[in-house]
Design a protein around this motif. Structure first.
Motif, PDB file in Angstrom:
ATOM      1  N   ALA A  78       0.836  -1.208   0.000  1.00 18.49           N
ATOM      2  CA  ALA A  78       0.000   0.000   0.000  1.00 18.49           C
ATOM      3  C   ALA A  78       0.866   1.252   0.000  1.00 18.49           C
ATOM      4  O   ALA A  78       0.547   2.236  -0.673  1.00 18.49           O
ATOM      5  N   ASP A  79       1.967   1.217   0.720  1.00 17.91           N
ATOM      6  CA  ASP A  79       2.892   2.349   0.742  1.00 17.91           C
ATOM      7  C   ASP A  79       3.460   2.584  -0.657  1.00 17.91           C
ATOM      8  O   ASP A  79       3.575   3.713  -1.113  1.00 17.91           O
ATOM      9  N   ARG A  80       3.784   1.504  -1.356  1.00 11.82           N
ATOM     10  CA  ARG A  80       4.283   1.607  -2.734  1.00 11.82           C
ATOM     11  C   ARG A  80       3.245   2.287  -3.618  1.00 11.82           C
ATOM     12  O   ARG A  80       3.558   3.174  -4.394  1.00 11.82           O
ATOM     13  N   ALA A  81       1.986   1.877  -3.479  1.00 10.65           N
ATOM     14  CA  ALA A  81       0.925   2.451  -4.310  1.00 10.65           C
ATOM     15  C   ALA A  81       0.727   3.936  -3.992  1.00 10.65           C
ATOM     16  O   ALA A  81       0.537   4.744  -4.905  1.00 10.65           O
ATOM     17  N   ARG A  82       0.778   4.290  -2.707  1.00 17.49           N
ATOM     18  CA  ARG A  82       0.619   5.693  -2.319  1.00 17.49           C
ATOM     19  C   ARG A  82       1.750   6.563  -2.864  1.00 17.49           C
ATOM     20  O   ARG A  82       1.527   7.690  -3.269  1.00 17.49           O
ATOM     21  N   ARG A  83       2.957   6.036  -2.856  1.00 14.13           N
ATOM     22  CA  ARG A  83       4.107   6.799  -3.339  1.00 14.13           C
ATOM     23  C   ARG A  83       4.174   6.833  -4.860  1.00 14.13           C
ATOM     24  O   ARG A  83       4.959   7.568  -5.422  1.00 14.13           O
ATOM     25  N   GLY A  84       3.361   5.982  -5.494  1.00 15.13           N
ATOM     26  CA  GLY A  84       3.397   5.945  -6.959  1.00 15.13           C
ATOM     27  C   GLY A  84       4.693   5.358  -7.481  1.00 15.13           C
ATOM     28  O   GLY A  84       5.196   5.780  -8.509  1.00 15.13           O
TER      29      GLY A  84
END
Length: 160
Positions: free
Chosen positions: A146-152
């Motif tokens: 999820a952190d990866r997705a938030r950071r793009g």
């Protein structure tokens, strides 16, 4: 559970290396973790058991994972884990890489949290015990994803 709904967005999928410590010859635990991670939509490279430390470092540099997962069954996880995490944390190109360990961390039976604290102090991002920690592990991976997705962040397969 419908696995099609459990799949991750492409930009949230992680490249995960699953392996064991150099002294641990067990493999079913690695296959189980691989299948659970793949079901969740991650791309898994399973190095298998008994990978020596220098080979592990070299192969991680080739694969360029987003996460390394060590699973151990033989009870030498604390001893072997402390050694390999120091090597990873001292390698400039691998220092910031999330690394976790789980399974049988000692041969003397339950030691409270002594092994986990020692391994986290040595540099592991998370430590999971031998019983019932699969849900905590999968939650850790979900949060990382999820952190990866938030950071793009870049999608799996894209160059770093």
């Amino acid at each position: 559970m419908d696995l099609r709904r459990a799949r991750l967005p492409f930009d949230a999928a992680l490249r995960v290396v699953v392996t064991s410590t150099a002294s641990d010859a067990h493999s079913w635990n690695l296959i189980y973790l691989q299948l659970r991670l793949e079901e969740a939509g991650h791309v898994v490279t399973n190095f298998g058991p008994c990978v020596n430390d220098q080979s592990l470092l070299a192969r991680c540099r080739q694969v360029v994972p987003d996460l390394i997962v060590f699973s151990t069954v033989n009870g030498h996880g604390r001893q072997d884990g402390e050694r390999i995490i120091r090597l990873i944390r001292n390698a400039p190109d691998l220092q910031g890489l999330p690394v976790v360990i789980g399974g049988m961390l000692g041969v003397a039976g339950p030691d409270g949290n002594a092994a986990a604290l020692s391994l986290q102090g040595a540099g592991f991002d998370a430590v999971f015990g031998p019983q019932g920690d699969i849900d905590r592990f999968l939650e850790f991976v979900r949060e990382l994803s999820a952190d990866r997705a938030r950071r793009g962040s870049r999608p799996v397969g894209a160059a770093r």
